[in-house]
Scaffold this motif. Structure first.
Motif, PDB file in Angstrom:
ATOM      1  N   LEU A 228       0.604  -1.314  -0.058  1.00 61.29           N
ATOM      2  CA  LEU A 228       0.035  -0.135  -0.086  1.00 61.29           C
ATOM      3  C   LEU A 228       0.993   1.186   0.039  1.00 61.29           C
ATOM      4  O   LEU A 228       0.299   2.354  -0.153  1.00 61.29           O
ATOM      5  CB  LEU A 228      -0.794  -0.027   0.995  1.00 61.29           C
ATOM      6  CG  LEU A 228      -2.061  -1.013   1.113  1.00 61.29           C
ATOM      7  CD1 LEU A 228      -2.773  -0.814   2.462  1.00 61.29           C
ATOM      8  CD2 LEU A 228      -2.845  -0.992  -0.155  1.00 61.29           C
ATOM      9  N   GLY A 229       2.080   1.164   0.263  1.00 53.12           N
ATOM     10  CA  GLY A 229       2.985   2.219   0.227  1.00 53.12           C
ATOM     11  C   GLY A 229       2.603   3.572   1.312  1.00 53.12           C
ATOM     12  O   GLY A 229       3.134   4.357   1.108  1.00 53.12           O
ATOM     13  N   ILE A 230       2.240   2.876   2.571  1.00 52.27           N
ATOM     14  CA  ILE A 230       1.838   3.951   3.674  1.00 52.27           C
ATOM     15  C   ILE A 230       3.315   4.396   4.106  1.00 52.27           C
ATOM     16  O   ILE A 230       4.557   4.006   3.769  1.00 52.27           O
ATOM     17  CB  ILE A 230       1.254   3.094   4.923  1.00 52.27           C
ATOM     18  CG1 ILE A 230       2.356   2.092   5.373  1.00 52.27           C
ATOM     19  CG2 ILE A 230      -0.028   2.474   4.607  1.00 52.27           C
ATOM     20  CD1 ILE A 230       1.958   1.728   6.860  1.00 52.27           C
ATOM     21  N   ASN A 231       3.201   5.596   4.724  1.00 50.67           N
ATOM     22  CA  ASN A 231       4.393   6.404   5.202  1.00 50.67           C
ATOM     23  C   ASN A 231       4.996   6.155   6.390  1.00 50.67           C
ATOM     24  O   ASN A 231       6.076   6.225   6.750  1.00 50.67           O
ATOM     25  CB  ASN A 231       4.152   7.816   5.128  1.00 50.67           C
ATOM     26  CG  ASN A 231       3.930   8.365   3.629  1.00 50.67           C
ATOM     27  OD1 ASN A 231       2.760   8.282   3.246  1.00 50.67           O
ATOM     28  ND2 ASN A 231       4.982   8.628   2.755  1.00 50.67           N
ATOM     29  N   SER A 232       3.936   5.506   7.411  1.00 49.61           N
ATOM     30  CA  SER A 232       4.317   5.208   8.748  1.00 49.61           C
ATOM     31  C   SER A 232       3.148   4.245   9.475  1.00 49.61           C
ATOM     32  O   SER A 232       2.149   4.216   8.902  1.00 49.61           O
ATOM     33  CB  SER A 232       4.473   6.584   9.579  1.00 49.61           C
ATOM     34  OG  SER A 232       4.915   6.081  10.770  1.00 49.61           O
ATOM     35  N   TYR A 233       3.839   3.407  10.113  1.00 45.08           N
ATOM     36  CA  TYR A 233       2.808   2.404  10.994  1.00 45.08           C
ATOM     37  C   TYR A 233       3.181   2.769  12.485  1.00 45.08           C
ATOM     38  O   TYR A 233       4.087   2.679  12.711  1.00 45.08           O
ATOM     39  CB  TYR A 233       3.213   1.120  10.535  1.00 45.08           C
ATOM     40  CG  TYR A 233       2.172   0.272  11.487  1.00 45.08           C
ATOM     41  CD1 TYR A 233       0.902  -0.194  11.170  1.00 45.08           C
ATOM     42  CD2 TYR A 233       2.486  -0.223  12.807  1.00 45.08           C
ATOM     43  CE1 TYR A 233      -0.112  -0.769  11.917  1.00 45.08           C
ATOM     44  CE2 TYR A 233       1.706  -1.060  13.662  1.00 45.08           C
ATOM     45  CZ  TYR A 233       0.485  -1.169  13.207  1.00 45.08           C
ATOM     46  OH  TYR A 233      -0.264  -2.036  14.004  1.00 45.08           O
ATOM     47  N   VAL A 234       2.115   3.376  13.300  1.00 38.52           N
ATOM     48  CA  VAL A 234       2.212   3.757  14.467  1.00 38.52           C
ATOM     49  C   VAL A 234       1.384   2.837  15.580  1.00 38.52           C
ATOM     50  O   VAL A 234       0.112   2.886  15.341  1.00 38.52           O
ATOM     51  CB  VAL A 234       2.242   5.156  14.871  1.00 38.52           C
ATOM     52  CG1 VAL A 234       2.090   5.420  16.568  1.00 38.52           C
ATOM     53  CG2 VAL A 234       2.808   6.070  14.019  1.00 38.52           C
TER      54      VAL A 234
ATOM     55  N   ARG B 157      11.014   2.166  16.344  1.00 37.34           N
ATOM     56  CA  ARG B 157      12.357   1.219  16.578  1.00 37.34           C
ATOM     57  C   ARG B 157      11.743  -0.257  16.534  1.00 37.34           C
ATOM     58  O   ARG B 157      12.717  -1.160  16.217  1.00 37.34           O
ATOM     59  CB  ARG B 157      13.355   1.682  17.734  1.00 37.34           C
ATOM     60  CG  ARG B 157      14.352   0.850  17.828  1.00 37.34           C
ATOM     61  CD  ARG B 157      15.180   1.288  18.912  1.00 37.34           C
ATOM     62  NE  ARG B 157      15.970   2.791  18.519  1.00 37.34           N
ATOM     63  CZ  ARG B 157      15.493   3.853  19.124  1.00 37.34           C
ATOM     64  NH1 ARG B 157      14.590   3.970  19.855  1.00 37.34           N
ATOM     65  NH2 ARG B 157      15.937   5.186  18.620  1.00 37.34           N
ATOM     66  N   GLU B 158      10.766  -0.644  17.422  1.00 34.25           N
ATOM     67  CA  GLU B 158      10.379  -1.899  17.670  1.00 34.25           C
ATOM     68  C   GLU B 158      10.098  -2.557  16.654  1.00 34.25           C
ATOM     69  O   GLU B 158       9.895  -3.956  16.406  1.00 34.25           O
ATOM     70  CB  GLU B 158       9.325  -1.750  18.799  1.00 34.25           C
ATOM     71  CG  GLU B 158       7.892  -1.047  18.533  1.00 34.25           C
ATOM     72  CD  GLU B 158       7.773   0.447  18.715  1.00 34.25           C
ATOM     73  OE1 GLU B 158       6.814   0.914  18.991  1.00 34.25           O
ATOM     74  OE2 GLU B 158       8.958   0.945  18.945  1.00 34.25           O
ATOM     75  N   LEU B 159       9.601  -1.767  15.407  1.00 34.29           N
ATOM     76  CA  LEU B 159       9.092  -2.483  14.048  1.00 34.29           C
ATOM     77  C   LEU B 159      10.352  -2.808  13.146  1.00 34.29           C
ATOM     78  O   LEU B 159      10.018  -3.322  12.138  1.00 34.29           O
ATOM     79  CB  LEU B 159       7.984  -1.892  13.544  1.00 34.29           C
ATOM     80  CG  LEU B 159       6.730  -1.537  14.182  1.00 34.29           C
ATOM     81  CD1 LEU B 159       5.855  -0.511  13.634  1.00 34.29           C
ATOM     82  CD2 LEU B 159       6.063  -2.819  14.423  1.00 34.29           C
ATOM     83  N   HIS B 160      11.555  -2.264  13.381  1.00 31.04           N
ATOM     84  CA  HIS B 160      12.649  -2.434  12.633  1.00 31.04           C
ATOM     85  C   HIS B 160      12.872  -3.835  12.136  1.00 31.04           C
ATOM     86  O   HIS B 160      13.132  -4.149  10.877  1.00 31.04           O
ATOM     87  CB  HIS B 160      13.968  -1.809  12.954  1.00 31.04           C
ATOM     88  CG  HIS B 160      13.839  -0.332  13.045  1.00 31.04           C
ATOM     89  ND1 HIS B 160      14.761   0.527  13.508  1.00 31.04           N
ATOM     90  CD2 HIS B 160      12.875   0.512  12.536  1.00 31.04           C
ATOM     91  CE1 HIS B 160      14.408   1.950  13.110  1.00 31.04           C
ATOM     92  NE2 HIS B 160      13.413   1.945  12.681  1.00 31.04           N
ATOM     93  N   PRO B 161      12.848  -4.762  13.202  1.00 32.23           N
ATOM     94  CA  PRO B 161      13.095  -6.281  12.711  1.00 32.23           C
ATOM     95  C   PRO B 161      11.987  -6.830  11.790  1.00 32.23           C
ATOM     96  O   PRO B 161      12.547  -7.702  11.012  1.00 32.23           O
ATOM     97  CB  PRO B 161      13.120  -6.911  14.150  1.00 32.23           C
ATOM     98  CG  PRO B 161      13.573  -5.866  15.072  1.00 32.23           C
ATOM     99  CD  PRO B 161      12.827  -4.650  14.363  1.00 32.23           C
ATOM    100  N   ILE B 162      10.824  -6.300  11.975  1.00 35.85           N
ATOM    101  CA  ILE B 162       9.866  -6.962  11.106  1.00 35.85           C
ATOM    102  C   ILE B 162      10.170  -6.427   9.680  1.00 35.85           C
ATOM    103  O   ILE B 162      10.083  -7.250   8.885  1.00 35.85           O
ATOM    104  CB  ILE B 162       8.513  -6.394  11.484  1.00 35.85           C
ATOM    105  CG1 ILE B 162       8.021  -6.988  12.920  1.00 35.85           C
ATOM    106  CG2 ILE B 162       7.300  -6.554  10.605  1.00 35.85           C
ATOM    107  CD1 ILE B 162       6.773  -6.270  13.428  1.00 35.85           C
ATOM    108  N   LEU B 163      10.420  -5.185   9.358  1.00 34.35           N
ATOM    109  CA  LEU B 163      10.627  -4.731   8.017  1.00 34.35           C
ATOM    110  C   LEU B 163      12.119  -5.065   7.603  1.00 34.35           C
ATOM    111  O   LEU B 163      12.004  -5.068   6.336  1.00 34.35           O
ATOM    112  CB  LEU B 163      10.400  -3.212   8.199  1.00 34.35           C
ATOM    113  CG  LEU B 163       8.939  -2.736   8.177  1.00 34.35           C
ATOM    114  CD1 LEU B 163       9.047  -1.180   8.210  1.00 34.35           C
ATOM    115  CD2 LEU B 163       8.210  -3.258   7.473  1.00 34.35           C
ATOM    116  N   ASN B 164      12.908  -5.286   8.411  1.00 36.60           N
ATOM    117  CA  ASN B 164      14.118  -5.798   7.958  1.00 36.60           C
ATOM    118  C   ASN B 164      14.232  -7.331   7.396  1.00 36.60           C
ATOM    119  O   ASN B 164      15.304  -7.923   6.895  1.00 36.60           O
ATOM    120  CB  ASN B 164      15.253  -5.464   8.869  1.00 36.60           C
ATOM    121  CG  ASN B 164      15.730  -3.963   8.996  1.00 36.60           C
ATOM    122  OD1 ASN B 164      15.395  -3.294   7.913  1.00 36.60           O
ATOM    123  ND2 ASN B 164      16.058  -3.601  10.354  1.00 36.60           N
TER     124      ASN B 164
END
Length: 222
Positions: A109-115, A142-149
């Motif tokens: 979806l190309g969102i700009n952020s997930y909070v 920061r807590e979502l970095h592992p998911i996206l990486n």
């Protein structure tokens, strides 16, 4: 700073909690919608009036009630809005914690952020809005970095999701093949579907189909 923001959220307490953030950022024009269809119409009307929204902040889940809607989830809303106004900035503000779901919001979806909603959500929301506006870049807590990486889930295709959804409904191989044929999903032969199921079991290191579905549910794939 963004001057016109739309918040799609069906709980008043959450919307009211954002007010302080908007005040600190000096965003004066904020509109709210409790339904995805209403949010879509607001964005459509704003475009027609040549006064478009700069930013859409949306939850993912909306509690069903007596109103009938064509758009029932935040991701459906964002997908529809992006087709109409591709340049609009989007932030998802949700309790969703499934890794595949979060990744698909960014990649599909190309969102700009997930909070994620939680104890620090208002502070993170403010930081997300500031980062998106000033740096024109995505903001990921920061807590979502592992998911996206984690690159492992990017290889999953829509066809795989269809197979997993069919398995999660308890359909047998021939029933999946019949459903795929009726839906125009290809390949829809039993041998092709069985091969894909075996590949998915190997991919996710699942002992059997039941274990495969359990893993898929944990990841938010089904």
């Amino acid at each position: 700073m963004f001057h016109k923001v739309l918040v799609a959220e069906d709980f008043d307490c959450i919307s009211m909690g954002m007010v302080h953030v908007f005040e600190e950022l000096s965003i004066s024009e904020i509109h709210y919608s409790k339904y995805c269809d209403d949010a879509f119409l607001k964005i459509k009307r704003a475009l027609r009036d040549k006064s478009p929204y700069d930013l859409l902040i949306s939850d993912l889940s909306f509690k069903a009630d007596h109103w009938e809607n064509k758009l029932n989830t935040g991701d459906e809303l964002i997908a529809a809005v992006k087709k109409m106004q591709p340049e609009i900035k989007t932030i998802v503000f949700s309790t969703e914690d499934k890794s595949y779901k979060i990744k698909s919001l960014f990649y599909d979806l190309g969102i700009n952020s997930y909070v994620p909603k939680g104890r620090n959500s208002t502070r993170q929301l403010k930081t997300a809005i500031e980062s998106i506006y000033s740096k024109d870049e995505k903001f990921v807590p920061r807590e979502l970095h592992p998911i996206l990486n984690d690159k492992s889930l990017i290889e999953i295709e829509p066809y795989d999701i269809s197979v997993l959804n069919a398995l999660s409904k308890g359909l047998l191989l021939n029933e999946i093949a019949s459903e795929f044929k009726n839906s125009g999903i290809i390949p829809n032969g039993c041998s092709s579907i069985e091969k894909r199921i075996n590949n998915l079991r190997i991919y996710f290191k699942a002992r059997n189909s039941v274990h495969l579905i359990a893993i898929a549910k944990d990841l938010g794939l089904v």
